[in-house]
Scaffold this motif. Structure first.
Motif, PDB file in Angstrom:
ATOM      1  N   LYS A 205      40.699  22.368  31.788  1.00  0.00           N
ATOM      2  CA  LYS A 205      39.254  22.205  31.897  1.00  0.00           C
ATOM      3  C   LYS A 205      38.719  22.636  33.256  1.00  0.00           C
ATOM      4  N   MET A 206      39.596  23.053  34.153  1.00  0.00           N
ATOM      5  CA  MET A 206      39.149  23.492  35.471  1.00  0.00           C
ATOM      6  C   MET A 206      38.377  24.798  35.367  1.00  0.00           C
ATOM      7  N   LYS A 207      37.481  25.025  36.314  1.00  0.00           N
ATOM      8  CA  LYS A 207      36.926  26.353  36.500  1.00  0.00           C
ATOM      9  C   LYS A 207      38.019  27.211  37.126  1.00  0.00           C
ATOM     10  N   VAL A 208      38.210  28.405  36.632  1.00  0.00           N
ATOM     11  CA  VAL A 208      39.274  29.281  37.118  1.00  0.00           C
ATOM     12  C   VAL A 208      38.650  30.558  37.662  1.00  0.00           C
ATOM     13  N   VAL A 209      38.975  30.868  38.911  1.00  0.00           N
ATOM     14  CA  VAL A 209      38.371  32.008  39.599  1.00  0.00           C
ATOM     15  C   VAL A 209      39.493  32.856  40.205  1.00  0.00           C
ATOM     16  N   PRO A 210      40.047  33.803  39.453  1.00  0.00           N
ATOM     17  CA  PRO A 210      41.071  34.672  40.014  1.00  0.00           C
ATOM     18  C   PRO A 210      40.497  35.649  41.024  1.00  0.00           C
ATOM     19  N   HIS A 211      41.404  36.203  41.842  1.00  0.00           N
ATOM     20  CA  HIS A 211      41.033  37.202  42.841  1.00  0.00           C
ATOM     21  C   HIS A 211      41.788  38.498  42.567  1.00  0.00           C
ATOM     22  N   ILE A 212      41.137  39.614  42.796  1.00  0.00           N
ATOM     23  CA  ILE A 212      41.802  40.916  42.850  1.00  0.00           C
ATOM     24  C   ILE A 212      41.654  41.446  44.267  1.00  0.00           C
ATOM     25  N   VAL A 213      42.778  41.810  44.892  1.00  0.00           N
ATOM     26  CA  VAL A 213      42.764  42.372  46.239  1.00  0.00           C
ATOM     27  C   VAL A 213      42.759  43.892  46.112  1.00  0.00           C
ATOM     28  N   ILE A 214      41.648  44.510  46.466  1.00  0.00           N
ATOM     29  CA  ILE A 214      41.515  45.961  46.356  1.00  0.00           C
ATOM     30  C   ILE A 214      42.288  46.625  47.497  1.00  0.00           C
ATOM     31  N   GLY A 215      43.190  47.548  47.135  1.00  0.00           N
ATOM     32  CA  GLY A 215      43.999  48.217  48.152  1.00  0.00           C
ATOM     33  C   GLY A 215      45.240  47.452  48.532  1.00  0.00           C
ATOM     34  N   LEU A 216      45.694  46.561  47.672  1.00  0.00           N
ATOM     35  CA  LEU A 216      46.826  45.698  48.010  1.00  0.00           C
ATOM     36  C   LEU A 216      48.125  46.473  48.209  1.00  0.00           C
ATOM     37  N   HIS A 217      48.253  47.638  47.589  1.00  0.00           N
ATOM     38  CA  HIS A 217      49.484  48.418  47.737  1.00  0.00           C
ATOM     39  C   HIS A 217      49.354  49.359  48.946  1.00  0.00           C
ATOM     40  N   TYR A 218      49.452  48.782  50.125  1.00  0.00           N
ATOM     41  CA  TYR A 218      49.409  49.518  51.396  1.00  0.00           C
ATOM     42  C   TYR A 218      48.116  50.336  51.555  1.00  0.00           C
ATOM     43  N   GLY A 219      47.042  49.813  50.990  1.00  0.00           N
ATOM     44  CA  GLY A 219      45.746  50.468  51.081  1.00  0.00           C
ATOM     45  C   GLY A 219      45.418  51.354  49.898  1.00  0.00           C
ATOM     46  N   GLU A 220      46.389  51.557  49.021  1.00  0.00           N
ATOM     47  CA  GLU A 220      46.200  52.383  47.825  1.00  0.00           C
ATOM     48  C   GLU A 220      45.766  51.512  46.661  1.00  0.00           C
ATOM     49  N   LEU A 221      44.860  52.011  45.845  1.00  0.00           N
ATOM     50  CA  LEU A 221      44.493  51.324  44.612  1.00  0.00           C
ATOM     51  C   LEU A 221      45.517  51.691  43.551  1.00  0.00           C
ATOM     52  N   LEU A 222      46.292  50.710  43.113  1.00  0.00           N
ATOM     53  CA  LEU A 222      47.393  50.973  42.197  1.00  0.00           C
ATOM     54  C   LEU A 222      47.318  50.106  40.946  1.00  0.00           C
ATOM     55  N   GLY A 223      47.324  48.795  41.105  1.00  0.00           N
ATOM     56  CA  GLY A 223      47.341  47.911  39.947  1.00  0.00           C
ATOM     57  C   GLY A 223      46.031  47.220  39.666  1.00  0.00           C
ATOM     58  N   GLU A 224      44.976  47.617  40.378  1.00  0.00           N
ATOM     59  CA  GLU A 224      43.716  46.889  40.265  1.00  0.00           C
ATOM     60  C   GLU A 224      43.125  46.946  38.857  1.00  0.00           C
ATOM     61  N   TRP A 225      43.213  48.104  38.211  1.00  0.00           N
ATOM     62  CA  TRP A 225      42.627  48.202  36.873  1.00  0.00           C
ATOM     63  C   TRP A 225      43.436  47.419  35.862  1.00  0.00           C
ATOM     64  N   ASN A 226      44.750  47.349  36.038  1.00  0.00           N
ATOM     65  CA  ASN A 226      45.564  46.512  35.162  1.00  0.00           C
ATOM     66  C   ASN A 226      45.240  45.032  35.383  1.00  0.00           C
ATOM     67  N   SER A 227      45.026  44.652  36.651  1.00  0.00           N
ATOM     68  CA  SER A 227      44.591  43.282  36.932  1.00  0.00           C
ATOM     69  C   SER A 227      43.284  42.972  36.215  1.00  0.00           C
ATOM     70  N   LEU A 228      42.384  43.934  36.228  1.00  0.00           N
ATOM     71  CA  LEU A 228      41.094  43.752  35.570  1.00  0.00           C
ATOM     72  C   LEU A 228      41.283  43.568  34.063  1.00  0.00           C
ATOM     73  N   GLU A 229      42.207  44.318  33.466  1.00  0.00           N
ATOM     74  CA  GLU A 229      42.473  44.161  32.035  1.00  0.00           C
ATOM     75  C   GLU A 229      43.073  42.794  31.733  1.00  0.00           C
ATOM     76  N   ILE A 230      43.966  42.335  32.604  1.00  0.00           N
ATOM     77  CA  ILE A 230      44.536  40.987  32.422  1.00  0.00           C
ATOM     78  C   ILE A 230      43.432  39.942  32.437  1.00  0.00           C
ATOM     79  N   ILE A 231      42.527  40.073  33.372  1.00  0.00           N
ATOM     80  CA  ILE A 231      41.441  39.100  33.495  1.00  0.00           C
ATOM     81  C   ILE A 231      40.506  39.177  32.295  1.00  0.00           C
ATOM     82  N   ARG A 232      40.271  40.377  31.791  1.00  0.00           N
ATOM     83  CA  ARG A 232      39.438  40.521  30.587  1.00  0.00           C
ATOM     84  C   ARG A 232      40.052  39.788  29.404  1.00  0.00           C
ATOM     85  N   ARG A 233      41.360  39.780  29.321  1.00  0.00           N
ATOM     86  CA  ARG A 233      42.018  39.141  28.178  1.00  0.00           C
ATOM     87  C   ARG A 233      41.891  37.619  28.198  1.00  0.00           C
ATOM     88  N   HIS A 234      41.639  37.056  29.378  1.00  0.00           N
ATOM     89  CA  HIS A 234      41.638  35.593  29.489  1.00  0.00           C
ATOM     90  C   HIS A 234      40.287  35.016  29.914  1.00  0.00           C
TER      91      HIS A 234
END
Length: 373
Positions: A205-234
């Motif tokens: 019942k908690m409010k859930v607020v995930p974070h996506i860190v843009i540029g987490l792979h040494y400044g490169e955008l790598l998994g951000e869109w997959n993270s976004l898809e994961i968040i869309r699913r839930h």
């Protein structure tokens, strides 16, 4: 000239920014097609983790919403992007009894809520378990005190422990690239582990607020869109976007600073993917001109909130006909129209004007800014 670029030029603090005109055109075109109920309003947050003050926003009280680390500055993971430095400015508590005494002082000083954080073990777990009974006592004693907890990978049992303790908002980073998990976080965990943790949290019942860190792979955008898809699913309560801060990294594993254009494009994609979900720009992002451009793109892309806004953001938002609110709270406490940390009390203040360039000052008496206080 694009009217949005013209709006930027009319804000004194922003008139020298060099923006990507094609990106601004795309943002303006997408804005006209956005249909989500969240896109009209924007909230600017001034939590008390650190001092922040601009010509538009005054600093809030030092104890309005403090950040607390149950491990002090210690973290076993020592991720390449952070090296535990993000914990250093937080208030250190090492025992549940210390937390209890600190919370009494926070409430005495007028605090509205707090953020609980801490360093992880080698499996990306923050061990709050010994604190759960004390958090429950604190919530029973101060039922209106709002508590956010930043956790690592949570099991269903751990998530239920948070819920039973009375935690209001659960936060976690969602990482969508296996290489980032292995190389940056030094973890032997999978992308599925992060998705399972998010699923466990949203089942409570908690409010859930995930974070996506843009540029987490040494400044490169790598998994951000997959993270976004994961968040869309839930479909959590809200999503916070932050940008990697290269100064925290060691010289042996340096991080590049992500280009503002790439950040702006991701803002647009996130907004399109989650039209009904509050989308917020969190505290962490590079400083200086880079920050001003990033914040400008956040306002233009339709994000619902910006923590520690750069100078000129309130004026820009109003030039773009957005409803502006200012809140002295952690952005993760804000879910849709509900201001969790502050309840329903708001004070509307009509400003004579928002600061813009000399000789172009725009009168805005009929457009209120709402300060939640």
């Amino acid at each position: 000239m694009n009217p949005w670029l013209n709006a930027v030029s009319q804000v004194e603090a922003l008139e020298d920014l060099v923006l990507n005109a094609d990106l601004v055109d795309s943002m303006r075109e997408r804005w006209s097609g956005l249909s989500g109920s969240q896109v009209g309003r924007i909230n600017f947050y001034t939590p008390s983790f650190k001092h922040h003050e601009t010509s538009e926003v005054s600093a809030c009280g030092k104890n309005a919403f403090p950040a607390i680390s149950i491990t002090g500055g210690d973290c076993k993971l020592q991720c390449d992007h952070c090296k535990a430095k993000i914990l250093e400015p937080m208030i250190a508590v090492r025992t549940p009894e210390e937390l209890d005494r600190l919370v009494d002082q926070i409430v005495l000083d007028g605090g509205r809520g707090l953020l609980l954080s801490g360093g992880s073990d080698h499996q990306n777990v923050v061990h709050y378990e010994p604190y759960f009974p004390m958090v429950r006592k604190i919530k029973d004693r101060y039922p209106n005190l709002q508590i956010a907890m930043h956790t690592g990978i949570a099991t269903p049992e751990f998530a239920r422990g948070m819920e039973d303790a009375g935690v209001d908002v659960a936060m976690m980073d969602v990482i969508g690239a296996q290489d980032t998990i292995n190389q940056v976080y030094h973890l032997r965990r999978s992308v599925d582990d992060f998705e399972d943790a998010l699923e466990a949290l949203v089942a409570t019942k908690m409010k859930v607020v995930p974070h996506i860190v843009i540029g987490l792979h040494y400044g490169e955008l790598l998994g951000e869109w997959n993270s976004l898809e994961i968040i869309r699913r839930h479909l959590p309560s809200a999503l916070v976007l932050v940008v990697i801060m290269p100064q925290y990294a060691s010289s042996s594993r340096p991080f590049a600073t992500p280009a503002t254009e790439e950040i702006g494009k991701f803002f647009m994609d996130a907004r399109a993917a989650l039209p009904e979900t509050p989308l917020l720009l969190g505290c962490a992002r590079p400083s200086g001109v880079h920050r001003s451009i990033t914040d400008t793109y956040a306002v233009m892309a339709g994000l619902n909130g910006v923590a520690f806004p750069s100078d000129g953001m309130l004026a820009l938002a109003k030039h773009l006909d957005r409803d502006v609110f200012v809140t002295p709270s952690c952005c993760s406490m804000i879910v849709g129209e509900e201001v969790l940390a502050l309840g329903d009390e708001t004070t509307t203040m009509s400003l004579d004007y928002v600061p813009v360039a000399p000789k172009r000052r725009t009168q805005l008496r009929d457009i209120p800014i709402v300060f939640t206080a």
